[in-house]
Design an enzyme around this catalytic site. Structure first.
Site, PDB file in Angstrom:
ATOM      1  N   GLU A 280       0.834  -1.203   0.000  1.00  0.00           N
ATOM      2  CA  GLU A 280       0.000   0.000   0.000  1.00  0.00           C
ATOM      3  C   GLU A 280       0.871   1.258   0.000  1.00  0.00           C
ATOM      4  OE1 GLU A 280      -3.935  -0.519   1.898  1.00  0.00           O
ATOM      5  OE2 GLU A 280      -3.283   1.119   3.183  1.00  0.00           O
ATOM      6  N   GLU A 283       2.105   1.777  -3.399  1.00  0.00           N
ATOM      7  CA  GLU A 283       0.977   2.220  -4.224  1.00  0.00           C
ATOM      8  C   GLU A 283       0.732   3.716  -4.006  1.00  0.00           C
ATOM      9  OE1 GLU A 283      -2.744   0.253  -3.340  1.00  0.00           O
ATOM     10  OE2 GLU A 283      -3.777   1.188  -5.025  1.00  0.00           O
ATOM     11  N   CYS A 300      -8.553  -2.322   4.198  1.00  0.00           N
ATOM     12  CA  CYS A 300      -8.393  -3.498   5.070  1.00  0.00           C
ATOM     13  C   CYS A 300      -9.690  -3.967   5.692  1.00  0.00           C
ATOM     14  CB  CYS A 300      -7.439  -3.189   6.214  1.00  0.00           C
ATOM     15  SG  CYS A 300      -5.875  -2.550   5.675  1.00  0.00           S
ATOM     16  N   SER A 320      -7.434   1.815  -2.251  1.00  0.00           N
ATOM     17  CA  SER A 320      -6.225   1.065  -2.550  1.00  0.00           C
ATOM     18  C   SER A 320      -6.641  -0.277  -3.142  1.00  0.00           C
ATOM     19  CB  SER A 320      -5.440   0.827  -1.260  1.00  0.00           C
ATOM     20  OG  SER A 320      -4.550  -0.257  -1.436  1.00  0.00           O
ATOM     21  N   LYS A 359     -15.400 -10.242   7.870  1.00  0.00           N
ATOM     22  CA  LYS A 359     -14.336 -11.050   7.264  1.00  0.00           C
ATOM     23  C   LYS A 359     -14.893 -12.349   6.687  1.00  0.00           C
ATOM     24  CE  LYS A 359     -10.644  -8.563   7.840  1.00  0.00           C
ATOM     25  NZ  LYS A 359      -9.908  -8.107   6.648  1.00  0.00           N
ATOM     26  N   GLU A 362     -16.073 -11.332   3.337  1.00  0.00           N
ATOM     27  CA  GLU A 362     -14.914 -11.062   2.482  1.00  0.00           C
ATOM     28  C   GLU A 362     -14.296 -12.364   1.970  1.00  0.00           C
ATOM     29  OE1 GLU A 362     -11.269  -9.710   4.427  1.00  0.00           O
ATOM     30  OE2 GLU A 362     -10.987  -8.227   2.843  1.00  0.00           O
ATOM     31  N   GLU A 367     -14.001 -13.189  -6.091  1.00  0.00           N
ATOM     32  CA  GLU A 367     -12.721 -12.794  -6.694  1.00  0.00           C
ATOM     33  C   GLU A 367     -11.515 -13.148  -5.807  1.00  0.00           C
ATOM     34  OE1 GLU A 367     -15.160 -10.826  -5.721  1.00  0.00           O
ATOM     35  OE2 GLU A 367     -14.417  -9.012  -4.737  1.00  0.00           O
ATOM     36  N   CYS A 504     -10.463  -2.387  14.787  1.00  0.00           N
ATOM     37  CA  CYS A 504     -10.759  -3.818  14.912  1.00  0.00           C
ATOM     38  C   CYS A 504     -10.897  -4.278  16.363  1.00  0.00           C
ATOM     39  CB  CYS A 504      -9.677  -4.640  14.226  1.00  0.00           C
ATOM     40  SG  CYS A 504      -9.398  -4.121  12.528  1.00  0.00           S
TER      41      CYS A 504
END
Lengths: 577, 159
Positions: A280, A283, A300, A320, A359, A362, A367, A504
Site C-alpha cells: 500500500e 501504491e 483493510c 487502494s 471477514k 470477504e 474474486e 478492529c
C-alpha cells in the site's frame, strides 16, 4: 452546568441539570436495571425495565428518559417498582423461546441476566409466540427474530453509528419485527456485515454466523494441513472470553491454545499486515508521483469495503487495490508457503481468527481465489474461538506463552497496530517516511492519529512534501469524510477508514460486552504490543524481505498484483427491486 | 411475494412527478406516501424505492412507515372487497373465527389482498345488521349469520 440536588433511595444526590435519573443514579453508585437502554445511543423508554417511583408522579417513570429536577424524590427499588419490573420481564419471557441452555448467548444474554437478578422463577403469563425461522442468508450475521425483544439497540447502532440503516422496525403491534425493508433476507439488504448489531443485541436475536463446525471437521481430517492466522486485534481480546480483564495481552497464550486445538501451523496476520504496508505504501508513493487517483483510501476493513461499494460506488477508484491482510495471507499460504513446504495447496486449509463478522463475507467474495483456490477456507470470530477452546477444555489462563511458527508468523509492531483506529495510517507513515526520505524516522509514535476521536486529521512532513492525512472510524464518520472529499477532492492525500468504533479492537466479532471503556483498554494494549516488539517498522520485517527476494520480486510487481491486489464492484442499493 | 401488475406508464410518470416535488425533503415522507396511495391505489416497490432515493430517506424507514399505518397498502385492491364486521354483536357471534378462517384458507389478513388479486379484506365496525351477525359485506351484498364453513362457498361466487 447548573447542579440540582435530588434524593434517590433516601440519599441526597447531586447531578447536572439535563441528566437523566438513570445517569444520576449510576454516578451515585445506584444500579437501576435496564434492557433497551444503550449509553449515548438508545434512550427511548421503551422496555420499562428501568422504571422508578417518583414522589408526586401518577405512574412509574422510565428513568432513562426522566430528567432530574431539583428536590425530586426517587425510589429505585420499592415494592411497586420491583413488581412492575418483574411483570415486564415475565411478559417478555412469555414470548421468548426458553432455550437458554442451547442458545449462542447462554451466559452473555442480558435478558437471562435480568431474569436472574430479578429473581424470576416462574412466568405467570402465557400467550402468542412469535416463532419463525432464523434468517441465515448472510455469511456473517444470523437474525433470529423469535428471540428479539424489540429494544431497537441494533437499529440505533446501524443508523446512528454506522449510517447504514439496513434494519428497522417494520409492521406494528404484535407484528412488529426488526428487519430489512420488504422483510428481505439480510444478504439482499444494504447490510455491510460489520456486526456492531451483534455486539449490542441483548439476546441471541442477532449473532455471528458460527463456522466452528467447518474448522473442527478440517482439524479432524488427516489429509488436511490446517494453518491458522490471528488478526492483530484478537491478541488483546480473546482473554476476555476467559474472564481476564479487558486490555490483557495474551498473544503467546493464544498461540499455545491454537496448537492445543490441533492446528498444524500457527501464523500471524500481523505478517501480512506488514506486507500490506509495503504494497500500500508503494501504491501511495506511485499515485503521488504519477498523478494517480487521490486521496487513496485504505482497504483493510471489509465492512467499509461493502459500504463504499454500496453507498459511494463513484469513489471506488480512490480505494487502494490492496487486498486485506487476511486475504493476502491466504493467497500466500496457498502459493509461496505451499511451495516452500511442498504441500499441494488443495490440501491446505486456511483458518482466520478475526475480530470481525464482515471477514466471513470477504472470504467468500468470488474474486478472492487468485491462487486457484479460495484464499481463506474458514473465518472464526474471537467469540467463536473462545467457545471452541472452552469446548476443547483448554485452560486458557494456565497455558504457557508460545511463539508463532516460521515463516509467516514473523511480524513487527507496525503490523500489530492495525488493530486500533489510526494504526494502519501510523504503520504506513513509519514506512513511507523512510522510503521517501531515505532517512531514519526520528520519532516512531504518531500520536495525532491515535485514540477514540471519530475523525483525526494530521499533516506529515515527508522531507519537504506535506502529506495531508485523515483517519476515520465508524461508517458514520467515514460517510462524513467521503462527503467532504466529494466537495474538495484535494483535501487529503491518504485516508484510513475502519468500519468499527475504535477499529478492529471494537469489531463485531469481539467478546461481549464491548463498550467504549473496554475499547480504550484494548487500544492501550495494542500499543503496548507495538512498544514491546523488537522491530516496529514493516519494511524491517526480515521475512518480508525474503518473500520479495524469493517470490514476489518487488513491491507492486506483476506477481504481487496477481496475488495481493483486487478490484471492487459497485453494488446498487436494492437493485433487485 | 407476488408482484402486482405494473402501473400504466402514464400513471407511473405521475407518480414520479409527485415524488419529485418532495426532492430532498425527508419530512415530507408521510405526505408523499399518502398522495401516492390516493393516486395509485397502492404503493408498488419500485415507487417506494424512488421515494427513498428522491427524499433522501432509507428504504428501511420508508417501508417501516408504510407498514405502520393502516392507510397504506403494498398491493392493489382486489377485484372484490370483503368488509367483515367486527362490531360487538358480530364479534360475540363469531367474527373472530371468520377472520381466522380467511387467514388459514386464503392467507388474508385485515387490510391485505390475496396474491391473485381476487379479494381484499377490510375489518369494519358495524354494518348496522347486528341482529344478523356475524355479517360480512362483499362488494354490495350483505351476507348474514355467516359460519366459517360456509365462507368458501360464498366467496366462490365472486370471481
Amino acid at each position: 452546568m447548573a447542579k440540582v440536588t435530588l434524593t434517590i433511595d433516601g440519599r441526597k444526590v447531586e447531578a447536572e441539570r439535563g441528566m437523566t435519573v438513570l445517569e444520576a443514579a449510576r454516578l451515585a453508585g445506584i444500579n437501576i436495571p435496564t434492557l433497551c437502554y444503550l449509553e449515548n445511543l438508545n434512550a427511548i423508554g421503551a422496555c420499562r425495565v428501568c422504571v422508578v417511583e417518583v414522589k408526586g408522579a401518577k405512574a412509574l417513570q422510565a428513568s432513562c428518559v426522566l430528567p432530574v429536577a431539583e428536590g425530586m424524590e426517587v425510589w429505585t427499588n420499592s415494592r411497586a417498582v420491583r413488581a412492575s419490573r418483574r411483570t415486564t420481564v415475565e411478559l417478555l419471557l412469555s414470548d421468548h423461546p426458553t432455550e437458554c441452555t442451547t442458545c449462542i448467548r447462554n451466559g452473555t444474554c442480558e435478558l437471562q441476566a435480568l431474569a436472574e437478578s430479578l429473581g424470576i422463577r416462574r412466568v405467570r403469563f402465557e400467550g402468542e409466540k412469535h416463532g419463525g425461522v432464523p434468517d441465515e442468508s448472510s455469511p456473517s450475521i444470523v437474525r433470529d427474530n423469535a428471540k428479539c425483544v424489540l429494544c431497537r439497540r441494533c437499529v440505533a447502532v446501524c443508523e446512528k453509528v454506522q449510517s447504514v440503516k439496513a434494519i428497522g422496525p417494520q409492521e406494528r403491534g404484535f407484528e412488529t419485527a426488526i428487519a430489512p425493508p420488504f422483510e428481505l433476507p439480510l444478504a439482499d439488504s444494504v447490510c455491510v456485515n460489520c456486526g456492531q448489531c451483534t455486539l449490542v443485541c441483548p439476546t441471541g436475536a442477532l449473532h455471528e454466523h458460527d463456522d466452528s463446525e467447518l474448522v473442527w471437521a478440517a482439524l479432524a481430517d488427516p489429509g488436511k494441513h490446517v494453518v491458522v492466522q490471528t488478526a492483530p486485534a484478537t491478541r488483546v481480546t480473546v482473554g476476555e472470553m476467559f474472564g481476564m480483564p479487558p486490555g490483557s495481552v495474551v498473544t503467546g497464550k493464544m498461540v499455545a491454545a491454537l496448537r492445543r486445538l490441533g492446528f498444524d501451523r500457527v501464523f500471524d496476520t500481523d505478517f501480512t499486515a506488514d506486507l500490506t504496508i509495503i504494497e500500500e505504501g508503494y501504491e501511495l508513493v506511485h499515485r503521488l508521483q504519477e498523478g494517480g487517483v487521490l486521496p487513496m483510501i485504505t482497504s483493510c476493513s471489509p465492512g467499509w469495503i461493502k459500504f463504499i461499494e454500496t453507498f459511494f460506488p463513484d469513489m471506488l477508484p480512490n480505494l487502494s487495490t490492496c487486498k486485506s491482510p487476511q486475504q493476502m495471507f491466504g493467497a500466500l499460504a496457498k502459493t509461496y508457503y505451499a511451495r516452500k513446504v511442498g504441500i499441494d495447496p488443495a490440501d491446505i486449509f486456511v483458518v482466520s481468527i478475526m475480530p470481525c463478522t464482515a471477514k466471513k463475507f470477504e472470504a467468500r467474495r468470488p474474486e478472492m481465489t487468485d491462487s486457484g483456490y479460495p484464499d481463506i477456507d474458514a473465518v472464526l470470530t474471537t467469540r467463536e474461538l473462545g467457545r471452541m477452546l472452552k469446548e476443547a477444555g483448554v485452560v486458557f489462563d494456565a497455558l504457557p506463552e508460545e511463539p508463532y511458527d516460521d515463516p509467516l508468523g514473523v511480524s513487527t509492531g507496525a503490523g500489530a497496530i492495525f488493530g486500533a483506529t489510526g494504526g494502519v495510517m501510523e504503520a504506513a507513515l513509519r514506512t513511507a517516511y523512510e522510503v521517501v526520505t531515505g532517512k531514519t524516522l526520528p520519532a516512531l509514535d504518531f500520536q495525532s492519529v491515535r485514540g477514540m476521536e471519530g475523525i483525526k486529521e494530521a499533516t506529515v512532513n515527508l522531507d519537504g512534501t506535506e502529506l495531508r492525512v485523515v483517519v476515520a472510524h465508524t461508517l458514520g464518520n467515514a460517510r462524513k469524510v467521503l462527503e467532504a472529499v466529494r466537495v474538495d477532492p484535494g483535501r487529503y492525500h491518504f485516508i484510513e477508514i475502519m468500519a468499527c468504533p475504535g477499529g478492529c479492537i471494537g469489531g463485531g466479532g469481539q467478546p461481549i460486552p464491548t463498550t467504549d471503556e473496554i475499547r480504550k483498554k484494548r487500544i492501550e494494549a495494542i500499543y503496548r504490543v507495538d512498544r514491546d516488539m523488537p522491530l516496529r517498522k514493516s519494511h524491517d520485517n526480515p521475512v518480508i524481505k525474503v518473500l520479495y527476494q524469493e517470490f514476489l520480486g518487488e513491491p507492486n510487481s506483476h506477481k504481487a498484483h496477481e496475488l495481493l491486489h483486487t478490484h471492487y464492484q459497485p453494488r446498487y442499493q436494492y437493485a433487485q427491486l | 411475494m407476488a408482484q402486482a401488475a405494473a402501473l400504466s406508464p402514464a400513471l407511473r410518470e405521475e407518480a414520479s412527478e409527485i415524488i419529485g416535488s418532495y426532492r430532498g425533503q425527508p419530512s415530507g415522507l408521510i405526505q408523499v406516501l399518502s398522495r401516492l396511495q390516493e393516486k395509485l391505489g397502492y404503493l408498488p416497490r419500485d415507487v417506494l424505492k424512488e421515494v427513498a432515493d428522491t427524499l433522501g430517506v432509507s428504504l428501511t424507514e420508508v417501508y417501516g412507515v408504510v407498514t405502520f399505518y393502516a392507510l397504506f397498502t403494498l398491493k392493489p385492491r382486489g377485484r372484490h372487497t370483503i368488509n367483515l364486521c367486527k362490531g360487538t354483536a358480530c364479534y360475540v357471534r363469531g367474527a373472530a373465527q371468520l377472520i381466522e378462517r380467511l387467514k388459514k384458507d386464503y392467507g388474508l389478513k385485515p387490510g391485505d389482498t390475496t396474491d391473485d388479486g381476487r379479494y381484499t379484506l377490510e375489518v369494519i365496525r358495524c354494518l348496522g345488521a347486528c341482529g344478523l351477525g356475524p355479517a360480512i359485506m362483499i362488494d354490495k351484498d350483505v351476507h348474514a349469520r355467516v359460519k366459517p364453513e360456509k365462507l368458501g362457498e360464498i366467496l366462490s361466487r365472486y370471481e
